[in-house]
Write an enzyme that holds these catalytic residues in place. Structure first.
Site, PDB file in Angstrom:
ATOM      1  N   ASP A  46       0.841  -1.226   0.179  1.00 26.61           N
ATOM      2  CA  ASP A  46      -0.035   0.220   0.355  1.00 26.61           C
ATOM      3  C   ASP A  46       0.840   1.023   0.397  1.00 26.61           C
ATOM      4  OD1 ASP A  46      -2.414  -2.223  -0.145  1.00 26.61           O
ATOM      5  OD2 ASP A  46      -2.563  -1.165   1.975  1.00 26.61           O
TER       6      ASP A  46
ATOM      7  N   ASP B 142     -13.850  -3.529  -1.787  1.00 25.20           N
ATOM      8  CA  ASP B 142     -13.227  -3.012   0.318  1.00 25.20           C
ATOM      9  C   ASP B 142     -14.438  -3.469   1.359  1.00 25.20           C
ATOM     10  OD1 ASP B 142     -10.427  -2.313  -0.727  1.00 25.20           O
ATOM     11  OD2 ASP B 142     -11.187  -0.366  -1.090  1.00 25.20           O
TER      12      ASP B 142
HETATM   13  O1  1PR Z   1     -10.629   3.097  -5.455  1.00 21.20           O
HETATM   14  O2  1PR Z   1      -9.392   2.588  -7.247  1.00 21.20           O
HETATM   15  O3  1PR Z   1      -8.987   4.749  -5.889  1.00 21.20           O
HETATM   16  O4  1PR Z   1      -8.143   1.764  -5.378  1.00 21.20           O
HETATM   17  C1  1PR Z   1      -7.878   2.030  -3.827  1.00 21.20           C
HETATM   18  C2  1PR Z   1      -7.375   1.553  -3.907  1.00 21.20           C
HETATM   19  O5  1PR Z   1      -6.288   1.175  -2.313  1.00 21.20           O
HETATM   20  C3  1PR Z   1      -7.957  -0.354  -3.648  1.00 21.20           C
HETATM   21  O6  1PR Z   1      -7.232  -1.618  -4.109  1.00 21.20           O
HETATM   22  C4  1PR Z   1      -8.163   0.349  -1.471  1.00 21.20           C
HETATM   23  O7  1PR Z   1      -8.307  -1.792  -1.633  1.00 21.20           O
HETATM   24  C5  1PR Z   1      -6.945   0.565  -1.608  1.00 21.20           C
HETATM   25  N1  1PR Z   1      -6.676   0.922  -0.398  1.00 21.20           N
HETATM   26  C6  1PR Z   1      -7.188   2.235   0.348  1.00 21.20           C
HETATM   27  N2  1PR Z   1      -7.374   3.293   1.219  1.00 21.20           N
HETATM   28  C7  1PR Z   1      -6.646   1.572   1.866  1.00 21.20           C
HETATM   29  C8  1PR Z   1      -6.192   1.725   2.921  1.00 21.20           C
HETATM   30  O8  1PR Z   1      -5.276   1.125   3.588  1.00 21.20           O
HETATM   31  N3  1PR Z   1      -6.306   3.293   3.948  1.00 21.20           N
HETATM   32  N4  1PR Z   1      -5.901  -0.386   0.834  1.00 21.20           N
HETATM   33  C9  1PR Z   1      -6.282   1.106   1.365  1.00 21.20           C
HETATM   34  C10 1PR Z   1      -6.033  -1.428   1.500  1.00 21.20           C
HETATM   35  C11 1PR Z   1      -5.443  -3.598   1.693  1.00 21.20           C
HETATM   36  C12 1PR Z   1      -4.933  -4.788   0.876  1.00 21.20           C
HETATM   37  C13 1PR Z   1      -3.959  -4.938   2.085  1.00 21.20           C
HETATM   38  C14 1PR Z   1      -4.192  -6.268   2.852  1.00 21.20           C
HETATM   39  C15 1PR Z   1      -3.697  -7.013   3.524  1.00 21.20           C
HETATM   40  N5  1PR Z   1      -5.550  -2.112   1.766  1.00 21.20           N
HETATM   41  O9  1PR Z   1      -4.275  -4.033  -0.217  1.00 21.20           O
HETATM   42  O10 1PR Z   1      -2.706  -4.643   1.623  1.00 21.20           O
HETATM   43  O11 1PR Z   1      -5.926  -5.570   4.038  1.00 21.20           O
HETATM   44  O12 1PR Z   1      -3.145  -6.455   4.442  1.00 21.20           O
HETATM   45  P1  1PR Z   1      -3.113  -7.099   5.446  1.00 21.20           P
HETATM   46  O13 1PR Z   1      -1.814  -8.044   5.295  1.00 21.20           O
HETATM   47  O14 1PR Z   1      -1.539  -6.933   6.190  1.00 21.20           O
HETATM   48  O15 1PR Z   1      -4.399  -7.697   6.651  1.00 21.20           O
HETATM   49  P2  1PR Z   1      -9.869   2.931  -5.679  1.00 21.20           P
END
Ligand code: 1PR
Length: 597
Positions: free
Chosen positions: A294, A452
């Site tokens: 991320d 999400d």
């Molecule tokens: O909506 O097209 O602009 O895409 C945004 C992208 O960014 C989406 O794929 C969304 O999942 C991701 N995203 C947005 N905000 C966050 C955040 O964390 N604040 N991250 C985010 C999503 C989730 C996973 C993470 C897993 C594994 N992160 O990618 O890496 O949950 O984590 P873990 O193994 O530590 O539990 P758009």
């Protein structure tokens, strides 16, 4: 339509035509990433090149100053990965401009991209089909990749029948998804070597990376060509060879060190290669382990890898800073070395910032793709955008720039939710959503939808219009059911659509894969949400990547044993070095789950 961004039937024109002019240079990356991934100049004046970046099996290569390979890139798509791999192996590239360039080539690589019919059309119109046939019939050194294999056959059923080059008897057809096999065929699969193929000599029972929906079948009429097959519900042709003519259905440029050794065996005279293959135990399609980064700009303006707890990426201190877990290029390189089957970058603030304005993110992709030879996915901010000067950019242009910068797949989050809502409301596929457009141009295997969802507990499954599941573990107030509400903008806004409804809708709209997060589990280290992953992976015929919550090796075996997920993705445990990627693979292997080792 074959092969991710390798696949493009009618791409937008070059980036120069729509990219705003930026003055940011590689210096905007961290100095150590620049050092680690600095491009080596191994052009005509350089006789000896030892790769600065060591691949998992410490590949080092020797190239002579006159090493040039001719590349047939007929402009139908992005072949950056192939170019990167050729350069990594110490070769310069001469691009085919005219049919004569084909006839004059010493060594020709043809990474076919896009749809069969469109490719044949271009080859015929430019007089290249005839030149290719002459070159191949003269037994000149040739390597076709993916569509570059399929085009050698008589015809294809892809939007057809359409005639091919007709050099190999047989018809290219689509995989049948009715027998339970997910289409596209994406991932690392095993080969059954049929004859001495020379370029496959280093494979040693190890996996290679496939991404395709169409395949050619072995039969009596083409058996003299078939050098290996692969099983995916049926035995299909994985490679052909006759004399100096080779073609492979898989992607050597995305198959890690095994793939590089295949390319090396094609590029270098036999006598210069002395490596001994490491034996593996590949027998079928492997479950994938994906490292996720991320990425966002922190308060100091540096692009960092961050990681949230239930999507909250800020430290719980007075300063409230964005957590900084490392540098994107370095970490991606490390995970490649550690054996990640894919690397995913999510630009998590892409929903509010314009990703093409985030040039460091594009630079991260460019640098990473020069040295990381497994598939790269990038997501965040893929949607239409109008900048401060009133210039409009389509989501296709945004995605194209990601592909040109080295992404093999793009991942759409928020925009896919809006598209699915609209589709479910109207029942009409407009063809205008980012998902539909990108999938039409680059193929559905290049488009991931990232979901999400957040758990919403229910006493009674009939309380909502969305699909609810009976929970394995009841909710905080004893609730036995939940539905999974989709969110947009990084989990900030809940939408009136469930994960189940979304997954089915985006599959119909052209998604090739689903990246299934779970906000409740994200960063908790307590395991994947098995109820959710089972619900979605049983509902769709495209591959599902389980994400969120991995905290121990057991969590990976659990998700593969209890659901039909094709891949498992983790972030925190790898960044914090709590569980090395290799231990995950070893554990899965011990549990009898096939992985790429
Ligand atoms: O909506 O097209 O602009 O895409 C945004 C992208 O960014 C989406 O794929 C969304 O999942 C991701 N995203 C947005 N905000 C966050 C955040 O964390 N604040 N991250 C985010 C999503 C989730 C996973 C993470 C897993 C594994 N992160 O990618 O890496 O949950 O984590 P873990 O193994 O530590 O539990 P758009």
């Amino acid at each position: 339509m074959e092969a991710a961004p390798f696949a493009c039937s009618s791409p937008p024109s070059s980036s120069a035509s729509f990219l705003p002019s930026f003055s940011v240079t590689a210096r905007s990356l961290s100095s150590s990433s620049s050092l680690l991934f600095r491009r080596n100049n191994f052009g005509r004046n350089c006789n000896y090149y030892v790769a600065k970046f060591k691949s998992p099996r410490n590949l080092s290569v020797r190239a002579s100053g006159d090493s040039v390979v001719t590349l047939l890139d007929y402009g139908a798509g992005n072949v950056r990965s192939v170019r990167n791999a050729i350069r990594y192996l110490g070769f310069d590239i001469k691009d085919v401009q005219t049919p004569e360039d084909i006839l004059k080539a010493d060594r020709l690589i043809f990474p076919g991209v896009g749809a069969f019919a469109a490719a044949m059309d271009v080859l015929n119109k430019r007089g290249m089909a005839k030149a290719l046939c002459t070159y191949i019939e003269k037994d000149r050194p040739f390597l076709g990749i993916c569509l570059g294999l399929q085009l050698l056959f008589e015809s294809s059923e892809e939007n057809g029948p359409v005639n091919g080059l007709g050099l190999i008897p047989g018809v290219v057809g689509r995989f049948d998804s009715s027998n339970g096999y997910r289409v596209p065929h994406i991932g690392w699969n095993a080969l059954q070597i049929k004859t001495d193929s020379e370029i496959l000599d280093d494979i040693g029972n190890r996996h290679v990376y496939f991404v395709h929906s169409y395949r050619a079948m072995p039969s009596d009429v083409n058996k003299e060509w078939v050098s290996s097959t692969c099983n995916y519900g049926v035995d299909f042709i994985a490679s052909v060879r006759k004399g100096n003519v080779h073609a492979v259905q898989f992607h050597p440029e995305k198959s890690g060190d095994v793939g590089l050794s295949i390319l090396r065996r094609f590029l270098y005279p036999k006598s210069t290669i002395t490596t001994k293959p490491t034996e593996g135990k590949a027998s079928k399609l492997a479950k994938r382990v994906i490292a996720c980064l991320d990425v966002r700009t922190n308060d100091k303006g540096d692009l960092v890898v961050t990681k949230g707890d239930q999507y909250d990426v800020r430290e719980h201190t007075k300063e409230n800073e964005v957590r900084n877990l490392g540098k994107p290029v370095e970490l991606a390189g490390q995970y490649y070395k550690d054996g990640a089957d894919e690397v995913t970058f999510l630009n998590i603030t892409g929903f509010r910032d314009f990703p093409l304005g985030d040039l460091p993110m594009l630079q991260v992709l460019r640098y990473t793709s020069e040295n990381v030879f497994v598939p790269l996915t990038v997501g965040g901010g893929i949607r239409d955008f109008t900048d401060a000067n009133g210039r409009h950019y389509t989501s296709l242009e945004v995605a194209s720039e990601y592909f040109r910068s080295g992404a093999d797949k793009i991942s759409i989050g928020s925009d896919a939710v809006y598209a699915a809502e609209e589709y479910l409301r109207t029942g009409v596929k407009t063809g205008k959503s980012s998902l539909e457009q990108i999938s039409r141009v680059y193929g559905n295997q290049a488009v991931v939808v990232s979901i999400d969802p957040r758990r919403v507990y229910l006493k009674n499954p009939n309380d909502v219009e969305f699909k609810a599941v009976r929970l394995t573990k009841s909710g905080p107030n004893g609730e036995e059911y939940a539905w999974y509400q989709c969110t947009v903008n990084g989990g900030r806004e809940g939408r009136p659509i469930g994960a189940y409804e979304l997954a089915k809708a985006v599959e119909e709209l052209g998604a090739g894969e689903i990246l299934l997060n779970c906000i409740d589990c994200d960063g908790q280290g307590k395991g994947f949400d098995i109820d959710l992953i089972k619900l979605i992976s049983d509902a769709v015929n495209i591959p599902v990547i389980a994400s969120s919550g991995a905290g121990a090796t057991d969590h990976f075996s659990e998700v593969f044993m209890k659901t039909s997920a094709s891949a498992a993705l983790a972030a925190g445990i790898f960044h914090r070095k709590e569980v090395p990627l290799q231990s995950v693979k070893e554990h899965l292997s011990k549990e009898g789950i096939e992985v790429r080792i």
